[in-house]
Design a protein around this motif. Structure first.
Motif, PDB file in Angstrom:
ATOM      1  N   ARG A 220      -4.312   4.571  -1.930  1.00 27.32           N
ATOM      2  CA  ARG A 220      -3.611   3.274  -1.960  1.00 27.32           C
ATOM      3  C   ARG A 220      -2.108   3.432  -1.744  1.00 27.32           C
ATOM      4  O   ARG A 220      -1.371   2.457  -1.742  1.00 27.32           O
ATOM      5  CB  ARG A 220      -3.801   2.621  -3.328  1.00 27.32           C
ATOM      6  N   ASN A 221      -1.618   4.676  -1.680  1.00 27.63           N
ATOM      7  CA  ASN A 221      -0.181   4.967  -1.671  1.00 27.63           C
ATOM      8  C   ASN A 221       0.495   4.423  -2.932  1.00 27.63           C
ATOM      9  O   ASN A 221       1.599   3.891  -2.903  1.00 27.63           O
ATOM     10  CB  ASN A 221       0.499   4.427  -0.405  1.00 27.63           C
ATOM     11  N   LEU A 222      -0.198   4.585  -4.033  1.00 31.11           N
ATOM     12  CA  LEU A 222       0.316   4.205  -5.358  1.00 31.11           C
ATOM     13  C   LEU A 222       0.089   5.365  -6.318  1.00 31.11           C
ATOM     14  O   LEU A 222      -0.764   6.239  -6.065  1.00 31.11           O
ATOM     15  CB  LEU A 222      -0.423   2.964  -5.885  1.00 31.11           C
ATOM     16  N   ILE A 223       0.794   5.351  -7.425  1.00 29.31           N
ATOM     17  CA  ILE A 223       0.624   6.416  -8.413  1.00 29.31           C
ATOM     18  C   ILE A 223      -0.799   6.454  -8.944  1.00 29.31           C
ATOM     19  O   ILE A 223      -1.274   7.484  -9.425  1.00 29.31           O
ATOM     20  CB  ILE A 223       1.639   6.250  -9.568  1.00 29.31           C
ATOM     21  N   THR A 224      -1.494   5.340  -8.824  1.00 33.09           N
ATOM     22  CA  THR A 224      -2.883   5.289  -9.299  1.00 33.09           C
ATOM     23  C   THR A 224      -3.835   6.071  -8.402  1.00 33.09           C
ATOM     24  O   THR A 224      -5.018   6.206  -8.738  1.00 33.09           O
ATOM     25  CB  THR A 224      -3.348   3.829  -9.416  1.00 33.09           C
ATOM     26  N   ASP A 225      -3.351   6.619  -7.296  1.00 28.68           N
ATOM     27  CA  ASP A 225      -4.159   7.586  -6.543  1.00 28.68           C
ATOM     28  C   ASP A 225      -4.358   8.872  -7.342  1.00 28.68           C
ATOM     29  O   ASP A 225      -5.252   9.662  -7.028  1.00 28.68           O
ATOM     30  CB  ASP A 225      -3.489   7.913  -5.202  1.00 28.68           C
ATOM     31  N   VAL A 226      -3.513   9.078  -8.325  1.00 32.53           N
ATOM     32  CA  VAL A 226      -3.703  10.200  -9.247  1.00 32.53           C
ATOM     33  C   VAL A 226      -4.795   9.800 -10.224  1.00 32.53           C
ATOM     34  O   VAL A 226      -4.647   8.840 -10.992  1.00 32.53           O
ATOM     35  CB  VAL A 226      -2.402  10.523 -10.007  1.00 32.53           C
ATOM     36  N   ARG A 227      -5.890  10.524 -10.186  1.00 31.45           N
ATOM     37  CA  ARG A 227      -7.047  10.146 -10.997  1.00 31.45           C
ATOM     38  C   ARG A 227      -6.691  10.131 -12.483  1.00 31.45           C
ATOM     39  O   ARG A 227      -6.061  11.054 -12.987  1.00 31.45           O
ATOM     40  CB  ARG A 227      -8.183  11.140 -10.757  1.00 31.45           C
ATOM     41  N   GLY A 228      -7.067   9.047 -13.151  1.00 32.86           N
ATOM     42  CA  GLY A 228      -6.834   8.953 -14.591  1.00 32.86           C
ATOM     43  C   GLY A 228      -5.654   8.078 -14.964  1.00 32.86           C
ATOM     44  O   GLY A 228      -5.265   8.050 -16.122  1.00 32.86           O
ATOM     45  N   ILE A 229      -5.090   7.380 -13.982  1.00 30.38           N
ATOM     46  CA  ILE A 229      -3.931   6.520 -14.254  1.00 30.38           C
ATOM     47  C   ILE A 229      -4.191   5.102 -13.767  1.00 30.38           C
ATOM     48  O   ILE A 229      -4.649   4.903 -12.639  1.00 30.38           O
ATOM     49  CB  ILE A 229      -2.659   7.060 -13.558  1.00 30.38           C
ATOM     50  N   VAL A 230      -3.903   4.128 -14.605  1.00 26.65           N
ATOM     51  CA  VAL A 230      -3.852   2.727 -14.185  1.00 26.65           C
ATOM     52  C   VAL A 230      -2.499   2.154 -14.607  1.00 26.65           C
ATOM     53  O   VAL A 230      -1.863   2.663 -15.540  1.00 26.65           O
ATOM     54  CB  VAL A 230      -5.007   1.883 -14.786  1.00 26.65           C
ATOM     55  N   VAL A 231      -2.081   1.121 -13.900  1.00 31.26           N
ATOM     56  CA  VAL A 231      -0.745   0.554 -14.114  1.00 31.26           C
ATOM     57  C   VAL A 231      -0.837  -0.960 -14.214  1.00 31.26           C
ATOM     58  O   VAL A 231      -1.572  -1.597 -13.446  1.00 31.26           O
ATOM     59  CB  VAL A 231       0.213   0.946 -12.965  1.00 31.26           C
ATOM     60  N   GLY A 232      -0.079  -1.536 -15.147  1.00 38.20           N
ATOM     61  CA  GLY A 232      -0.011  -2.984 -15.279  1.00 38.20           C
ATOM     62  C   GLY A 232       1.422  -3.473 -15.366  1.00 38.20           C
ATOM     63  O   GLY A 232       2.293  -2.772 -15.891  1.00 38.20           O
ATOM     64  N   ASN A 233       1.661  -4.668 -14.864  1.00 35.11           N
ATOM     65  CA  ASN A 233       2.977  -5.303 -14.905  1.00 35.11           C
ATOM     66  C   ASN A 233       2.914  -6.608 -15.683  1.00 35.11           C
ATOM     67  O   ASN A 233       1.879  -7.276 -15.715  1.00 35.11           O
ATOM     68  CB  ASN A 233       3.456  -5.658 -13.485  1.00 35.11           C
ATOM     69  N   ALA A 234       4.027  -7.006 -16.263  1.00 34.18           N
ATOM     70  CA  ALA A 234       4.165  -8.358 -16.814  1.00 34.18           C
ATOM     71  C   ALA A 234       5.636  -8.740 -16.753  1.00 34.18           C
ATOM     72  O   ALA A 234       6.509  -7.874 -16.880  1.00 34.18           O
ATOM     73  CB  ALA A 234       3.657  -8.411 -18.253  1.00 34.18           C
ATOM     74  N   GLU A 235       5.885 -10.023 -16.539  1.00 38.65           N
ATOM     75  CA  GLU A 235       7.261 -10.486 -16.358  1.00 38.65           C
ATOM     76  C   GLU A 235       7.538 -11.752 -17.159  1.00 38.65           C
ATOM     77  O   GLU A 235       6.633 -12.546 -17.414  1.00 38.65           O
ATOM     78  CB  GLU A 235       7.540 -10.794 -14.868  1.00 38.65           C
ATOM     79  N   ASP A 236       8.783 -11.940 -17.529  1.00 43.63           N
ATOM     80  CA  ASP A 236       9.297 -13.193 -18.066  1.00 43.63           C
ATOM     81  C   ASP A 236      10.233 -13.740 -16.985  1.00 43.63           C
ATOM     82  O   ASP A 236      11.361 -13.262 -16.832  1.00 43.63           O
ATOM     83  CB  ASP A 236      10.044 -12.926 -19.375  1.00 43.63           C
TER      84      ASP A 236
END
Lengths: 332, 332
Positions: free
Chosen positions: A2-18
């Motif tokens: 995906r060209n994201l850090i989550t291509d490293v197996r074992g990592i997921v990423v989430g965002n949240a904003e105000d």
């Protein structure tokens, strides 16, 4: 990939904003506790639980890394990620309790036009809640640009943001980077569309503009954003390799070279630049010092690319006087 | 301006070499004891008296910095500089004695073809004597390329060497760099004549070849020299500004960005990369954090340029299989 850090197996990423406050949080969750270390090279850092990441300290595995806006007001964010992890039954078990280990770094986004009433003594900072939301929504896909910890981020001349990139190193292992770019300096050369990170670009991942055909001395003149302390680039690099904590420390240090190549200036007295490094251990250990160097150099490369992607992907904040986005200035 | 670190008022530099052994020593002497600090970012350093350079330590002023070949065998070199200083009546006075404070870093040049009998247990290493000679001959003018600590130095593809450069920062203060380049990686891009430091070049100081018109992915493939531990880039950056020891530490850290921009890879587990920073205090203190950042960024720039000038100025060693010099490959 995906060209994201989550291509490293074992990592997921989430965002949240105000969005009204123009600040946000990014949470990287590790599927299983992972070896980690850190390198703090900026002169004005804001961090939480970095001391335990020194190679000589006893705790070796961490559960998540939080990158947050809010300056020191954002340092409560890790509470939100810890709470979510505890509700999932995760974290270091001790006496019937769970202690999720969640190091964090913050960037300064107070003066970006969003309203931050808590910093006037009114109410509470939103970052703890945002981190809980970000952790709950963590996935392999996540937004870049004006998202998460990069939502309110800026550089000297353009809107900053959240960036990510990945590579399969020559060793066969995957290395990825996640970064919130809020530098005192610039990610682009002079007044043009070219990124300092151009030599490292893969395909058209940040527009494919390449290197400028000519440079003037003026392109090297330093330009500074805002006041002292109003800056900072914070990042996580990760690999699926098996590393020792000392090797993770080395990777974090080497990854700062990616910041050096992608931002000018960087590591300033005015920046609190921090890079975390994590090894999820799903592939093998580096076979020798050369293989480790490949992983370290790959971390520098992906972090340089992630910085450019952050700025390339950003959209401007809707406030008077807000920094323009790269796309506003130079097109799609 | 000579475009040497000696443009910083209060600094002279001397070189000495053992041509048969293909190793050497460079000594930078400070006209008066000067504020100093250090940043050690490589994974395999060889140093002497760096602990006292931490900002929290009591000794704040030093008399000289020694850069030496010889790997750990070269760590006696500072003795030679100390002896010369004591004979001149210089050094920290204590109980009727003098203790010159002379931090040092070494690079690995054992396997460059020169004969090093002492490392087989025969006789003594020459570096102590060489440092004494270098100190006695220190002056505003000194040789670059295959000279002093750079005499036996190499990079992955080309002869390394000793480099220097200077700049008058936007603040009006002078910043200079001195470096012995013996990197595990390369200072040039791919197989061509172009230096990674090209964006920072002043005039034709390292050939004026600029940036390559195109880059291939192969240009980013890592190439490693020799075995683990056989490397290392060691440097001194200096300014005539008044700095605190903590500010000197920040300058040393920031100067490493110049190594990041001029060498690929750098800060490897296989490199012992060390940068000393010295403030001779002949001009004023930086007026604010922005002025300090100008000095820090200038240190990165001059160090990047000094790295390229080291390789550009070098001549090959006269041994079978010795690395070619840049000028042998690409002309004058």
């Amino acid at each position: 990939m995906r060209n994201l850090i989550t291509d490293v197996r074992g990592i997921v990423v989430g965002n949240a904003e105000d969005t009204a406050a123009a600040t946000g949080v990014t949470v990287a969750l590790f599927e299983r506790p992972s070896i980690a270390s850190v390198a703090v090279l900026g002169g004005a850092p804001g961090t939480r639980d970095t001391a335990l990441l020194e190679p000589g300290m006893s705790v070796e595995h961490i559960d998540a890394v939080v990158l947050s806006g809010g300056s020191a007001w954002g340092l409560g964010a890790a509470d939100g990620a810890m709470g979510w992890l505890a509700r999932e039954g995760r974290g270091f078990p001790v006496g019937g309790y769970r202690v999720p280990i969640v190091p964090q770094a913050i960037l300064f986004d107070l003066a970006n036009g969003g309203d931050k009433p808590w910093a006037r003594g009114e109410g509470e900072a939103p970052h703890r809640h945002l981190a809980s939301v970000a952790a709950a929504g963590a996935a392999a896909e996540f937004a870049l640009g004006s998202a998460g910890a990069g939502f309110g981020a800026t550089t000297q001349n353009l809107k900053g943001g959240l960036g990510s990139a990945s590579i399969r190193a020559a060793t066969g292992q995957v290395v990825g980077a996640l970064v919130a770019v809020n530098a005192v300096g610039t990610a682009t050369i002079g007044d043009g569309p070219h990124f300092w990170a151009a030599p490292y670009e893969h395909g058209l991942e940040f527009g494919g503009r390449g290197w400028p055909t000519a440079m003037s001395p003026q392109d090297l003149a330093l330009r500074f954003k805002g006041g002292p302390g109003a800056n900072t680039t914070i990042a996580l690099v990760a690999t699926d390799a098996v590393l020792t904590k000392a090797q993770a420390r080395r990777m974090a240090l080497a990854a700062h070279d990616g910041l050096a190549r992608a931002l000018r200036p960087v590591h300033a007295p005015l920046d609190g630049d921090v890079v975390f490094a994590v090894a999820t251990g799903h592939s093998g250990a580096p076979s020798d010092a050369f293989a480790l160097t490949e992983l370290c150099a790959s971390a520098a490369d992906v972090l340089a690319r992630a910085v450019a992607r952050a700025v390339y992907s950003a959209t401007a904040l809707p406030f008077p006087g807000a920094k323009p986005a790269w796309r506003d200035r130079f097109g799609g």
